[in-house]
Design a protein around this motif. Sequence first.
Motif, mmCIF file in Angstrom:
data_model
loop_
_atom_site.group_PDB
_atom_site.id
_atom_site.type_symbol
_atom_site.label_atom_id
_atom_site.label_comp_id
_atom_site.label_asym_id
_atom_site.label_seq_id
_atom_site.Cartn_x
_atom_site.Cartn_y
_atom_site.Cartn_z
ATOM 1 N N PRO A 131 61.823 82.253 14.361
ATOM 2 C CA PRO A 131 63.166 82.262 14.945
ATOM 3 C C PRO A 131 63.866 80.910 14.783
ATOM 4 O O PRO A 131 63.215 79.886 14.564
ATOM 5 C CB PRO A 131 62.915 82.561 16.421
ATOM 6 N N LEU A 132 65.192 80.977 14.911
ATOM 7 C CA LEU A 132 66.021 79.789 14.684
ATOM 8 C C LEU A 132 67.127 79.744 15.730
ATOM 9 O O LEU A 132 67.767 80.764 16.003
ATOM 10 C CB LEU A 132 66.631 79.899 13.273
ATOM 11 N N VAL A 133 67.343 78.567 16.319
ATOM 12 C CA VAL A 133 68.517 78.370 17.169
ATOM 13 C C VAL A 133 69.430 77.351 16.503
ATOM 14 O O VAL A 133 68.966 76.356 15.957
ATOM 15 C CB VAL A 133 68.149 77.914 18.608
ATOM 16 N N ILE A 134 70.727 77.637 16.500
ATOM 17 C CA ILE A 134 71.713 76.747 15.888
ATOM 18 C C ILE A 134 72.720 76.333 16.956
ATOM 19 O O ILE A 134 73.415 77.173 17.532
ATOM 20 C CB ILE A 134 72.444 77.436 14.718
ATOM 21 N N GLN A 135 72.781 75.034 17.204
ATOM 22 C CA GLN A 135 73.683 74.504 18.231
ATOM 23 C C GLN A 135 75.003 74.052 17.595
ATOM 24 O O GLN A 135 75.007 73.269 16.648
ATOM 25 C CB GLN A 135 73.030 73.289 18.920
ATOM 26 N N LEU A 136 76.106 74.552 18.145
ATOM 27 C CA LEU A 136 77.425 74.069 17.730
ATOM 28 C C LEU A 136 77.922 73.142 18.842
ATOM 29 O O LEU A 136 78.225 73.597 19.945
ATOM 30 C CB LEU A 136 78.386 75.243 17.540
ATOM 31 N N THR A 137 77.971 71.853 18.539
ATOM 32 C CA THR A 137 78.300 70.870 19.579
ATOM 33 C C THR A 137 79.817 70.673 19.668
ATOM 34 O O THR A 137 80.337 69.608 19.330
ATOM 35 C CB THR A 137 77.585 69.533 19.301
ATOM 36 N N ASP A 138 80.488 71.715 20.142
ATOM 37 C CA ASP A 138 81.948 71.604 20.324
ATOM 38 C C ASP A 138 82.292 70.547 21.381
ATOM 39 O O ASP A 138 83.301 69.843 21.264
ATOM 40 C CB ASP A 138 82.580 72.970 20.669
ATOM 41 N N ASP A 139 81.386 70.400 22.375
ATOM 42 C CA ASP A 139 81.605 69.355 23.380
ATOM 43 C C ASP A 139 81.510 67.957 22.772
ATOM 44 O O ASP A 139 82.316 67.072 23.060
ATOM 45 C CB ASP A 139 80.592 69.508 24.534
ATOM 46 N N GLU A 140 80.531 67.770 21.868
ATOM 47 C CA GLU A 140 80.375 66.467 21.204
ATOM 48 C C GLU A 140 81.649 66.081 20.457
ATOM 49 O O GLU A 140 82.132 64.942 20.547
ATOM 50 C CB GLU A 140 79.187 66.531 20.226
#
Length: 410
Positions: A131-140
């Motif tokens: 499995p894979l998790v992809i974080q989109l750091t819109d807050d960053e």
Amino acid sequence: MAAAAAASASAERGVDVKKDGEEEQVVNPWEVSAGKGGIDYDKLVDQFGCQRLDAALVDRVARLTGRPPHRFLRRGIFFAHRDLNEILNLYERGEKFYLYTGRGPSSEALHLGHLIPFMFTKYLQDAFKVPLVIQLTDDEKFLWKNLTVEESKRLARENAKDIIACGFDVERTFIFSDFSFVGGAFYENMVKVARCVTYNKVVGIFGFSPEDHIGKVSFPPVQAVPSFPSSFPHLFAVNDQLRCLIPCAIDQDPYFRMTRDVAPRIGYQKPSLIESRFFPALQGENTKMSASDPNSAIYVTDTRKEITTKVNRYAFSGGQDSVELHRKLGANLNVDVPIKYLNFFLEDDDVLEHIKKEYKEGRMLTGEVKQRLIEVLYELVARHQRARAQVTEEMVDAFMAVRPLPNMFG
Ligand code: TRP
């Protein structure tokens, strides 16, 4: 501060302070720049304290996955790691792990440099069936760029389409944006991390200054905690010691140095890392491609004509000034951008070796090498554009839904 202490604090931040007049190398999540010779990756590995990814380890990956190593591994583009061996030891004994990578959505269109970690992660997902998790750091990006919350969120969703177009398997992949997902168990892990990191420590790692707003200072736990399976109870509730492998470019290393430092103190496993070089700007190795300088980069949205113009006009050549001289002396492959790009994207090792030899010995001219490159890039970009056109809003929703993954380790 004593000189030695200052130098070692700088080294930890990837800032290489030199004697007066010499350029210094800076590599951190927000800035990558080097002197004339380009980034000194050997020095970075030593400063950051990561390990070199050698041929034996590449062979081991090939053996364990039963498939040829990705060209990014064969060619040393992913060149450094932390505890990759441990992940492989477990895998060899039949234990799985999960992958974690991410993107800061700072621009509408991705350039080729942005695709590298995702292309590689896709290969890892297929090869290891994990499995894979992809974080989109819109807050960053809200915190660092002059973007509104709405614009950061919109860019995150647009970028998700480009990421999905890289071919990830929806049954094994969870994409999330921080603005919509942070909370619950994820947030609990964030504060656990935050309590372990002093202000001095975060300044030492990231080089924040007193003028920086506290949003920056408090962000690193957000990028840290996807390394811990318990941040995703809908995925990993039954296995909160599952190991994590993070493919990323080496400029992200500071976040995960911090994460690895904290992990054992809060009862978690340290994530392992596999780290890449930067994709050079058209102008050469001194820096990476910049989303803010359109002539430094090839975008995944570029037309054939734009690719042709950019390569012909801007790609730094190691060829000689005149045909006569070139035939006599040949090209300097060490500085030649078309060769560097072919090294990233031309799949066939034999063809690549042939081009390098002919060019180096002056039988092939810069114009011919650039022509080959234009073909390779156009094919890649056109394939990406076709795949992205197939990505619907429903597909984005499906990847981003908080749900169990039906076929995680299948
Ligand atoms: N900070 C990264 C960027 O600006 C995004 C990111 C979040 C990331 N988590 C990650 C990158 C994990 C690599 C691995 O692009």
